[in-house]
Scaffold this motif. Structure first.
Motif, PDB file in Angstrom:
ATOM      1  N   TRP A  78       7.117   9.108   0.452  1.00  0.00           N
ATOM      2  CA  TRP A  78       5.981   8.186   0.318  1.00  0.00           C
ATOM      3  C   TRP A  78       5.557   8.092  -1.145  1.00  0.00           C
ATOM      4  O   TRP A  78       5.378   6.994  -1.687  1.00  0.00           O
ATOM      5  CB  TRP A  78       4.840   8.701   1.184  1.00  0.00           C
ATOM      6  N   VAL A 136       5.003   0.938   6.769  1.00  0.00           N
ATOM      7  CA  VAL A 136       4.331   1.205   5.487  1.00  0.00           C
ATOM      8  C   VAL A 136       5.210   0.805   4.300  1.00  0.00           C
ATOM      9  O   VAL A 136       4.694   0.599   3.196  1.00  0.00           O
ATOM     10  CB  VAL A 136       3.929   2.690   5.375  1.00  0.00           C
ATOM     11  N   CYS A 172      -3.364   5.012   8.917  1.00  0.00           N
ATOM     12  CA  CYS A 172      -3.654   4.748  10.326  1.00  0.00           C
ATOM     13  C   CYS A 172      -2.453   4.118  11.021  1.00  0.00           C
ATOM     14  O   CYS A 172      -2.102   4.511  12.144  1.00  0.00           O
ATOM     15  CB  CYS A 172      -4.867   3.833  10.453  1.00  0.00           C
ATOM     16  N   PRO A 225       1.014   2.842  -1.466  1.00  0.00           N
ATOM     17  CA  PRO A 225      -0.409   3.189  -1.600  1.00  0.00           C
ATOM     18  C   PRO A 225      -0.894   4.073  -0.449  1.00  0.00           C
ATOM     19  O   PRO A 225      -0.578   3.816   0.709  1.00  0.00           O
ATOM     20  CB  PRO A 225      -1.110   1.822  -1.576  1.00  0.00           C
ATOM     21  N   VAL A 226      -1.638   5.093  -0.778  1.00  0.00           N
ATOM     22  CA  VAL A 226      -2.210   5.971   0.249  1.00  0.00           C
ATOM     23  C   VAL A 226      -3.563   5.396   0.651  1.00  0.00           C
ATOM     24  O   VAL A 226      -4.624   5.834   0.183  1.00  0.00           O
ATOM     25  CB  VAL A 226      -2.351   7.423  -0.269  1.00  0.00           C
ATOM     26  N   THR A 227      -3.514   4.371   1.490  1.00  0.00           N
ATOM     27  CA  THR A 227      -4.728   3.701   1.944  1.00  0.00           C
ATOM     28  C   THR A 227      -5.045   4.086   3.379  1.00  0.00           C
ATOM     29  O   THR A 227      -4.185   4.601   4.102  1.00  0.00           O
ATOM     30  CB  THR A 227      -4.564   2.174   1.858  1.00  0.00           C
ATOM     31  N   PHE A 228      -6.276   3.813   3.772  1.00  0.00           N
ATOM     32  CA  PHE A 228      -6.688   4.104   5.147  1.00  0.00           C
ATOM     33  C   PHE A 228      -5.828   3.319   6.129  1.00  0.00           C
ATOM     34  O   PHE A 228      -5.411   3.843   7.168  1.00  0.00           O
ATOM     35  CB  PHE A 228      -8.169   3.749   5.333  1.00  0.00           C
ATOM     36  N   TYR A 229      -5.530   2.063   5.786  1.00  0.00           N
ATOM     37  CA  TYR A 229      -4.709   1.222   6.663  1.00  0.00           C
ATOM     38  C   TYR A 229      -3.314   1.817   6.835  1.00  0.00           C
ATOM     39  O   TYR A 229      -2.818   1.954   7.959  1.00  0.00           O
ATOM     40  CB  TYR A 229      -4.611  -0.190   6.096  1.00  0.00           C
ATOM     41  N   ASN A 230      -2.651   2.168   5.729  1.00  0.00           N
ATOM     42  CA  ASN A 230      -1.291   2.702   5.805  1.00  0.00           C
ATOM     43  C   ASN A 230      -1.241   4.010   6.599  1.00  0.00           C
ATOM     44  O   ASN A 230      -0.338   4.231   7.408  1.00  0.00           O
ATOM     45  CB  ASN A 230      -0.726   2.921   4.403  1.00  0.00           C
TER      46      ASN A 230
END
Length: 271
Positions: free
Chosen positions: A143, A232, A156, A149-154
């Motif tokens: 990753w 992702v 989840c 990007p380490v986003t909340f969406y990715n």
């Protein structure tokens, strides 16, 4: 109606926690076996890591997937292997014995779902540890290397597709056990399903289009370790994303229908 459903769900959650507690106590009584089991699983894990070494040494690319991307797939496969071994494997191999020996007769009178009892009763707390640790590490390294990007969406979406993969794993790998209600020995079929499971070790683009369609839409084993990383990485279209959410629901519904038919077909050992 909803209140009753939530109350039932809570009851089964409490029962499952009791299963975990009982299995932990039982495994701690034989701590040497517990540690040896982890050691054996670590040895198997090293053999899996040979794939990763070969991938990086040869700079293997599968379509647009780089070695770092392949590492994410192998990591996801390793995570799912740990979850399958810990949550389902022991239960599934016992089901044919329940049918053959008549032990199922004793479980039929329990005041809870028989399917829940026979398929989730035993949890191996040792085998998943090395697989989960190694798998999460590989996913994290891949990753980061890919710059995702380490986003909340990715996070989840990745977690949700892992949850879907777990449900598909349950639905697919219980099939040989269900067929034991009709056939005396399903060991050969179980071996085929284990071979299919191992096909998840690498990204699905290595397979022909026909195999991909079968592995996504008919026996959705390719969904298990492909959809979470592909999402992702931006390599999964919206249609497949929707199918990845629908497939586990449809599969579990089909398994439930087969289970009900299997129980009707069951005749106890006493005749």
């Amino acid at each position: 109606m909803l209140k009753a459903w939530l109350s039932t769900l809570k009851s089964y959650f409490i029962i499952y926690l009791r299963f975990i507690k009982n299995c932990f106590i039982a495994q701690m009584e034989y701590r040497t076996n517990f540690v040896l089991g982890i050691a054996v699983e670590i040895a198997y894990l090293f053999s899996k890591l040979l794939y990763v070494i070969v991938v990086y040494k040869t700079d293997l690319h599968i379509g647009d997937i780089t070695p770092d991307g392949i590492l994410m797939f192998v990591g996801t496969y390793t995570i799912m292997t740990g979850l399958y071994a810990g949550l389902f494997f022991t239960n599934f191999v016992r089901i044919p014995d329940y049918v053959r020996t008549g032990e199922l007769d004793l479980l039929l009178v329990k005041p809870i779902s028989l399917q829940f009892m026979v398929s989730l009763r035993y949890i191996d707390l040792g085998m998943p540890i090395p697989n989960l640790a190694a798998g999460i590490t590989m996913v994290a390294i891949g990753w980061n290397a890919l710059g995702i990007p380490v986003t909340f969406y990715n996070l989840c979406v990745f977690a949700l597709y892992l949850a879907a993969a777990l449900m598909i794993t349950y639905g697919l790998m219980i099939i040989p056990a269900l067929l034991s209600f009709w056939f005396v020995n399903t060991g050969g079929l179980a071996g085929i399903f284990y071979a299919i499971w191992d096909a998840n070790n690498m990204p699905m683009p290595i397979y022909s289009r026909l195999i991909q369609r079968i592995g996504v839409y008919v026996l959705p084993f390719l969904v298990i370790t492909n959809f979470a990383p592909m999402t992702v990485m931006g390599q999964l279209d919206k249609g497949l994303m929707l199918w990845g959410a629908a497939a586990p629901i449809l599969l579990l519904a089909a398994v439930r229908l087969v289970w009900n038919k299997a129980i009707k077909n069951y005749s106890s050992a006493s005749g």
